[in-house]
Design an enzyme around this catalytic site. Sequence first.
Site, PDB file in Angstrom:
ATOM      1  N   LYS A 101      89.708  93.214   6.677  1.00  0.00           N
ATOM      2  CA  LYS A 101      88.668  92.554   7.454  1.00  0.00           C
ATOM      3  C   LYS A 101      88.890  92.991   8.898  1.00  0.00           C
ATOM      4  O   LYS A 101      89.861  92.582   9.535  1.00  0.00           O
ATOM      5  CB  LYS A 101      88.751  91.033   7.329  1.00  0.00           C
ATOM      6  CG  LYS A 101      87.843  90.328   8.335  1.00  0.00           C
ATOM      7  CD  LYS A 101      87.893  88.821   8.250  1.00  0.00           C
ATOM      8  CE  LYS A 101      87.389  88.220   9.557  1.00  0.00           C
ATOM      9  NZ  LYS A 101      87.318  86.755   9.521  1.00  0.00           N
ATOM     10  N   GLY A 189      81.326  80.330  11.506  1.00  0.00           N
ATOM     11  CA  GLY A 189      80.275  79.431  11.977  1.00  0.00           C
ATOM     12  C   GLY A 189      79.967  78.277  11.045  1.00  0.00           C
ATOM     13  O   GLY A 189      79.413  77.270  11.468  1.00  0.00           O
ATOM     14  N   THR A 211      88.073  77.563   8.969  1.00  0.00           N
ATOM     15  CA  THR A 211      88.195  76.273   9.653  1.00  0.00           C
ATOM     16  C   THR A 211      87.399  75.163   8.975  1.00  0.00           C
ATOM     17  O   THR A 211      87.870  74.016   8.918  1.00  0.00           O
ATOM     18  CB  THR A 211      87.735  76.417  11.117  1.00  0.00           C
ATOM     19  OG1 THR A 211      88.440  77.520  11.697  1.00  0.00           O
ATOM     20  CG2 THR A 211      88.038  75.165  11.924  1.00  0.00           C
TER      21      THR A 211
END
Lengths: 259, 65
Positions: A101, A189, A211
């Site tokens: 990534k 997001g 998160t």
Amino acid sequence: MAENDKLVIAGREFNSRLMVGTGKYANYQQMVQALEASGAEIITVAVRRVNISDRNKESLLDYIDTKKYTLLPNTAGCYTAEDAIRTCRLAREAGLSDFVKLEVLGDEKTLFPDNEELLKAAAVLVKDGFTVLPYTSDDPIVCKRLEDLGCAAVMPLGAPIGSGLGIRNPFNIQIIMESVKVPVIVDAGVGTASDAAIAMELGCDGVLMNTAIAGAQNPVAMAEAMNLAVRAGRLAYLSGRIPRKLYATASSPLAGLVA
Amino acid sequence: MQITVNGETVTTEPVTVLAYLESIGIDPRRVAVELNRDILPKAEYPATLLAEGDQIEIVQFVGGG
């Protein structure tokens, strides 16, 4: 769900369209349970210096079955193409896989990508044989360039990393999907399950988050919620939603009403 | 002799990379090593001798997003 609805990245097939991070959990036990509940098959990890003075600390890989999960090492914290390339090379040596990534950050406050450095790094890494999954702005032009360079997917942000603001520009994400043939994975997001479902309903090929799960009050339950949301969103996308319209259409027959 | 490991100056005998990793309790299968900014393939750990002034980086996977 359609049995043959697989996510294919660089010729490799995955059943789950949810990718999750391994950071920010209270402890490894909680992380293991959340990974399990998420149903994810691809999990991101970071590459960091070993603490040579304190070797008693447990290691992440003691808790992860690498036969079950595909590790996707990230270049988080890199601000130049050079640092990101160096990190990818170390990751490949540590993990024996060429999936990375790629993220090259532009600014500490927003953690938005530095697309100029990102494109530079992607070009070098693709030539070097890496399977590059770049974290990028929700910019269709940059995504197209990343595809042209040979990236295996594009991973536009929905909103800033860790912000939980959801998919702020669904129209850009839609344009990106129309612009590239490689998988589009919304990375960053997502705040709650509906955000993940929205990304999938738009037709994205997958969603990556950390998160939103690890920072939830109950990470294991949130991981399950995200698992369901990604599957629900995908199924709704495949099912073909009704068009939006301003006025009502009755669902019950108009004939035979009691007069 | 002195070498630099992950930015810290350390004193070691002129041993192989594999012997050095083992001496500080690191499982060589779990890490990647850079020797003077070049990746050192795992297969070369047993035959690569550390020399005075070498700079090595030893990294591993940790939790991340």
